[in-house]
Design a protein around this motif. Structure first.
Motif, short mmCIF file in Angstrom:
data_model
loop_
_atom_site.label_atom_id
_atom_site.label_comp_id
_atom_site.label_asym_id
_atom_site.label_seq_id
_atom_site.Cartn_x
_atom_site.Cartn_y
_atom_site.Cartn_z
N GLY A 1 0.83 -1.20 0.00
CA GLY A 1 0.00 0.00 0.00
C GLY A 1 0.86 1.25 0.00
N PRO A 2 0.28 2.42 -0.33
CA PRO A 2 1.05 3.66 -0.38
C PRO A 2 1.48 4.11 1.01
N ASP A 3 2.56 4.81 1.06
CA ASP A 3 3.12 5.31 2.30
C ASP A 3 2.40 6.59 2.70
N LEU A 4 1.75 6.59 3.84
CA LEU A 4 1.02 7.77 4.28
C LEU A 4 1.96 8.91 4.68
N THR A 5 3.12 8.57 5.20
CA THR A 5 4.08 9.61 5.54
C THR A 5 4.53 10.35 4.29
N LYS A 6 4.79 9.60 3.24
CA LYS A 6 5.17 10.20 1.96
C LYS A 6 4.02 11.03 1.41
N ALA A 7 2.79 10.53 1.49
CA ALA A 7 1.64 11.27 1.00
C ALA A 7 1.45 12.57 1.78
N CYS A 8 1.68 12.54 3.07
CA CYS A 8 1.56 13.72 3.90
C CYS A 8 2.59 14.78 3.50
N ARG A 9 3.81 14.35 3.27
CA ARG A 9 4.87 15.29 2.87
C ARG A 9 4.61 15.88 1.49
N LEU A 10 4.08 15.06 0.60
CA LEU A 10 3.74 15.58 -0.72
C LEU A 10 2.62 16.62 -0.64
N GLU A 11 1.65 16.38 0.24
CA GLU A 11 0.59 17.36 0.41
C GLU A 11 1.12 18.66 1.00
N LYS A 12 2.08 18.56 1.91
CA LYS A 12 2.74 19.76 2.43
C LYS A 12 3.42 20.54 1.31
N ALA A 13 4.08 19.82 0.41
CA ALA A 13 4.75 20.49 -0.71
C ALA A 13 3.75 21.22 -1.60
N VAL A 14 2.60 20.58 -1.84
CA VAL A 14 1.57 21.22 -2.66
C VAL A 14 1.06 22.49 -1.98
N LEU A 15 0.83 22.43 -0.69
CA LEU A 15 0.36 23.60 0.04
C LEU A 15 1.37 24.74 -0.04
N ALA A 16 2.66 24.43 0.15
CA ALA A 16 3.69 25.47 0.10
C ALA A 16 3.79 26.08 -1.29
N VAL A 17 3.77 25.25 -2.32
CA VAL A 17 3.88 25.75 -3.70
C VAL A 17 2.65 26.60 -4.05
N ALA A 18 1.48 26.20 -3.58
CA ALA A 18 0.27 26.97 -3.86
C ALA A 18 0.35 28.37 -3.26
N ILE A 19 0.85 28.47 -2.04
CA ILE A 19 0.99 29.78 -1.40
C ILE A 19 2.00 30.64 -2.15
N VAL A 20 3.13 30.04 -2.53
CA VAL A 20 4.15 30.78 -3.28
C VAL A 20 3.61 31.27 -4.62
N ASN A 21 2.86 30.42 -5.31
CA ASN A 21 2.33 30.81 -6.61
C ASN A 21 1.28 31.92 -6.50
N CYS A 22 0.57 31.98 -5.38
CA CYS A 22 -0.36 33.10 -5.19
C CYS A 22 0.39 34.43 -5.23
N PHE A 23 1.50 34.50 -4.55
CA PHE A 23 2.31 35.73 -4.54
C PHE A 23 2.97 35.97 -5.90
N LEU A 24 3.40 34.90 -6.56
CA LEU A 24 4.04 35.08 -7.87
C LEU A 24 3.05 35.61 -8.90
N PHE A 25 1.83 35.10 -8.90
CA PHE A 25 0.84 35.59 -9.86
C PHE A 25 0.44 37.03 -9.54
N ALA A 26 0.38 37.39 -8.27
CA ALA A 26 0.10 38.78 -7.91
C ALA A 26 1.24 39.69 -8.37
N PHE A 27 2.46 39.21 -8.25
CA PHE A 27 3.62 40.00 -8.69
C PHE A 27 3.62 40.19 -10.20
N THR A 28 3.38 39.11 -10.95
CA THR A 28 3.41 39.22 -12.40
C THR A 28 2.27 40.09 -12.92
N ALA A 29 1.13 40.09 -12.24
CA ALA A 29 0.03 40.97 -12.65
C ALA A 29 0.43 42.43 -12.51
#
Length: 246
Positions: free
Chosen positions: A136-164
């Motif tokens: 079965g899939p590793d839940l620890t790995k899945a948790c860390r991947l979800e953390k990465a998605v959350l961090a990238v989403a926050i960063v991209n919010c600021f990047l899109f505001a900057f480019t606008a």
């Protein structure tokens, strides 16, 4: 100098666009993995996970389009307005992606909630996704991947505001260059037409000297028919001599 300034603005905007695109590719890759695992184990896929997949995929396509747009058509009013509008839309998309992955704020130890299921991370696997052979899939790995998605989403919010905001600056710079255009004041190159300050002072001084030279009300005459001043009007020379009668 103006050409270099415009090229630098487009280059800087292009670099930021590339970073946005790479971040979107990361989110798309992680959620493609999540959806592939859930589909492989015949598990139901929540609508929010499909939404994340769709929004990140659209962001990748827009990022590639925006890079080409900035390189070849950066600064044009219509495309600049379109880019600003789409940037604002993707700010909203990444706010939604961050909200859908809010479980990424949790610790990856103990009981966790992940897109691949919930369970004890110390156990390492989700009981809902075990294969017949116990894999079965590793839940620890899945948790860390979800953390990465959350961090990238926050960063991209600021990047899109900057480019606008930066896109508005790029359009204004392009309008300024277009308004002045090439001419003798900028050596027939693009720019605002502001010459070097010492040349402007020299032209002003020469003009002032010419005005002072003619302010006295007279100018020397080089015609042999008359001398002196012409300020009072022209008087023809008087003829002298004797008339001859035939």
């Amino acid at each position: 100098m103006a050409i270099l300034g415009g090229a630098f603005l487009r280059l800087f905007q292009t670099v930021v666009r590339v970073i946005q695109t790479l971040a979107s590719i990361l989110v798309l890759g992680i959620y493609s993995y999540f959806l592939a695992v859930l589909s492989h184990h015949d598990q139901p896929i929540a609508q929010r996970y499909k939404a994340v997949e769709g929004m990140s995929g659209a962001a990748v396509l827009y990022g590639l389009f925006a890079v080409l747009l900035t390189i070849f058509l950066g600064g044009f009013t219509f495309f600049g307005f379109l880019a600003v509008l789409l940037d604002i839309c993707f700010i909203g998309c990444y706010i939604a992606i961050a909200w859908f992955n809010r479980d990424g704020t949790q610790s990856c130890g103990g009981f966790v909630n992940t897109p691949l299921g919930s369970g004890n991370a110390s156990g390492g696997k989700s009981s809902d996704l075990y294969d017949s052979d116990g894999f079965g899939p590793d839940l620890t790995k899945a948790c860390r991947l979800e953390k990465a998605v959350l961090a990238v989403a926050i960063v991209n919010c600021f990047l899109f505001a900057f480019t606008a905001a930066f896109q508005v600056l790029l359009v204004r710079h392009h309008k300024k260059e277009k308004r002045y255009g090439p001419g003798p004041s900028n050596n027939y190159t693009s720019g605002s037409g502001r010459g070097r300050f010492w040349r402007r002072n020299k032209r002003t001084k020469n003009t002032r000297d010419a005005e002072m030279a003619t302010a006295g009300g007279f100018r020397p005459s080089h015609d042999t028919g008359y001398t002196g001043t012409t300020a009072g009007g022209y008087e023809p020379p008087k003829q002298t001599g004797y008339a001859t009668n035939y």
